[in-house]
Design a protein around this motif. Structure first.
Motif, mmCIF file in Angstrom:
data_model
loop_
_atom_site.group_PDB
_atom_site.id
_atom_site.type_symbol
_atom_site.label_atom_id
_atom_site.label_comp_id
_atom_site.label_asym_id
_atom_site.label_seq_id
_atom_site.Cartn_x
_atom_site.Cartn_y
_atom_site.Cartn_z
ATOM 1 N N LYS A 119 0.832 -1.210 0.000
ATOM 2 C CA LYS A 119 0.000 0.000 0.000
ATOM 3 C C LYS A 119 0.863 1.255 0.000
ATOM 4 N N LEU A 120 1.891 1.284 0.848
ATOM 5 C CA LEU A 120 2.783 2.443 0.926
ATOM 6 C C LEU A 120 3.528 2.643 -0.392
ATOM 7 N N HIS A 121 3.969 1.558 -0.990
ATOM 8 C CA HIS A 121 4.678 1.593 -2.267
ATOM 9 C C HIS A 121 3.817 2.285 -3.339
ATOM 10 N N HIS A 122 2.564 1.856 -3.466
ATOM 11 C CA HIS A 122 1.672 2.435 -4.480
ATOM 12 C C HIS A 122 1.381 3.904 -4.197
ATOM 13 N N LEU A 123 1.219 4.252 -2.928
ATOM 14 C CA LEU A 123 0.985 5.643 -2.553
ATOM 15 C C LEU A 123 2.167 6.518 -2.986
ATOM 16 N N LEU A 124 3.383 6.069 -2.681
ATOM 17 C CA LEU A 124 4.578 6.842 -3.033
ATOM 18 C C LEU A 124 4.780 6.912 -4.544
ATOM 19 N N LYS A 125 4.544 5.798 -5.206
ATOM 20 C CA LYS A 125 4.796 5.721 -6.643
ATOM 21 C C LYS A 125 3.778 6.511 -7.457
ATOM 22 N N TYR A 126 2.499 6.369 -7.133
ATOM 23 C CA TYR A 126 1.469 6.970 -7.977
ATOM 24 C C TYR A 126 1.001 8.337 -7.495
ATOM 25 N N ARG A 127 0.801 8.508 -6.193
ATOM 26 C CA ARG A 127 0.342 9.802 -5.718
ATOM 27 C C ARG A 127 1.478 10.813 -5.693
ATOM 28 N N TYR A 128 2.648 10.388 -5.187
ATOM 29 C CA TYR A 128 3.766 11.318 -5.036
ATOM 30 C C TYR A 128 4.776 11.245 -6.177
ATOM 31 N N GLN A 129 4.565 10.315 -7.107
ATOM 32 C CA GLN A 129 5.404 10.205 -8.310
ATOM 33 C C GLN A 129 6.896 10.048 -7.997
ATOM 34 N N LYS A 130 7.207 9.253 -6.986
ATOM 35 C CA LYS A 130 8.615 9.028 -6.636
ATOM 36 C C LYS A 130 9.125 7.777 -7.348
ATOM 37 N N PRO A 131 10.325 7.859 -7.939
ATOM 38 C CA PRO A 131 10.893 6.633 -8.509
ATOM 39 C C PRO A 131 11.238 5.661 -7.379
ATOM 40 N N ILE A 132 10.884 4.408 -7.583
ATOM 41 C CA ILE A 132 11.126 3.391 -6.560
ATOM 42 C C ILE A 132 11.870 2.210 -7.179
ATOM 43 N N ILE A 133 12.956 1.829 -6.513
ATOM 44 C CA ILE A 133 13.704 0.638 -6.899
ATOM 45 C C ILE A 133 13.341 -0.440 -5.877
ATOM 46 N N VAL A 134 12.873 -1.576 -6.366
ATOM 47 C CA VAL A 134 12.494 -2.671 -5.478
ATOM 48 C C VAL A 134 13.647 -3.668 -5.421
ATOM 49 N N VAL A 135 14.124 -3.906 -4.192
ATOM 50 C CA VAL A 135 15.256 -4.785 -3.969
ATOM 51 C C VAL A 135 14.833 -5.923 -3.053
ATOM 52 N N VAL A 136 15.068 -7.155 -3.497
ATOM 53 C CA VAL A 136 14.879 -8.313 -2.629
ATOM 54 C C VAL A 136 16.265 -8.654 -2.099
ATOM 55 N N ASN A 137 16.458 -8.397 -0.803
ATOM 56 C CA ASN A 137 17.757 -8.637 -0.185
ATOM 57 C C ASN A 137 17.803 -10.029 0.448
ATOM 58 N N LYS A 138 19.002 -10.493 0.705
ATOM 59 C CA LYS A 138 19.265 -11.832 1.257
ATOM 60 C C LYS A 138 18.928 -12.907 0.228
ATOM 61 N N CYS A 139 19.136 -12.569 -1.053
ATOM 62 C CA CYS A 139 18.782 -13.495 -2.133
ATOM 63 C C CYS A 139 19.654 -14.745 -2.121
ATOM 64 N N ASP A 140 20.782 -14.683 -1.426
ATOM 65 C CA ASP A 140 21.647 -15.864 -1.331
ATOM 66 C C ASP A 140 20.965 -16.995 -0.558
ATOM 67 N N LEU A 141 19.865 -16.676 0.136
ATOM 68 C CA LEU A 141 19.124 -17.690 0.897
ATOM 69 C C LEU A 141 18.026 -18.357 0.066
ATOM 70 N N LEU A 142 17.869 -17.924 -1.193
ATOM 71 C CA LEU A 142 16.787 -18.437 -2.038
ATOM 72 C C LEU A 142 17.300 -19.390 -3.106
ATOM 73 N N SER A 143 16.497 -20.378 -3.409
ATOM 74 C CA SER A 143 16.800 -21.257 -4.544
ATOM 75 C C SER A 143 16.384 -20.522 -5.820
ATOM 76 N N HIS A 144 16.767 -21.073 -6.952
ATOM 77 C CA HIS A 144 16.421 -20.475 -8.245
ATOM 78 C C HIS A 144 14.902 -20.383 -8.415
ATOM 79 N N SER A 145 14.179 -21.453 -8.067
ATOM 80 C CA SER A 145 12.720 -21.445 -8.239
ATOM 81 C C SER A 145 12.051 -20.466 -7.255
ATOM 82 N N GLU A 146 12.611 -20.330 -6.030
ATOM 83 C CA GLU A 146 12.059 -19.360 -5.080
ATOM 84 C C GLU A 146 12.248 -17.928 -5.603
#
Length: 186
Positions: A119-146
């Protein structure tokens, strides 16, 4: 020759213990923010000057940006997804988000995307027009399919490209820096 310098602030937003401070430390190449396995280590926003970047294309009177990072405390805890900040600290955190020019939305690879951050992401992106970079951190803990299923879920829910990072192995950190610079130069 007089150059134009714009102030540009990048805010790191995400849940407790998602690795926001660790990513900031990797981007800077040194310890800027305190890091701990205990959630809630960063309470008040930590601001740090990153540097000056030429963003304009003109040779005469070029345009530059003074870039500062704001490492914010976790807005929600991972266990019960409840708000962990209150009062003045919460207010200061939202002031930092509001006054920032770009947001790096950090998602913990193991916890996935919280509805509250969606919800916060959409508010910032669409209402306030802020560029947002989405980062999934700790990716070393995930398998390829995950990684694939998390990418699909997050991209569908946020309508944003996803970048994977690991503050432990440095995976994706250079790519993240390049994405930040590309957005700044637009």
């Amino acid at each position: 020759m007089n150059s134009n310098i714009k102030k540009y602030k990048i805010a790191m937003m995400g849940p407790e213990n998602s690795g926001k401070s660790s990513i900031v430390n990797k981007i800077f190449g040194k310890s800027i923010s305190e890091v701990s396995e205990v959630g809630g280590t960063t309470k008040k926003p930590v601001r740090k000057y990153w540097g000056k970047l030429k963003i304009g294309r003109l040779k005469q009177n070029p345009e530059f940006a003074d870039i500062t990072f704001a490492d914010l405390g976790g807005l929600y805890s991972g266990e019960d997804k409840s708000v962990v900040m209150v009062g003045n600290v919460l207010e200061k955190t939202f002031e930092e988000i509001d006054s920032s020019d770009m947001i790096i939305h950090v998602i913990d690879a193991k916890d996935g995307l919280f509805k509250s951050f969606e919800k916060l992401h959409h508010l910032l992106k669409y209402r306030y027009q802020k560029p947002i970079i989405v980062v999934v951190n700790k990716c070393d803990l995930l398998s390829h399919s995950e990684r694939n299923s998390l990418t699909t879920a997050v991209e569908e829910r946020l309508n944003n490209k996803v970048y994977f990072t690991s503050a432990m192995s440095y995976e994706g950190i250079n790519e993240l820096i390049n994405v930040i610079i590309t957005i700044l130069k637009r």
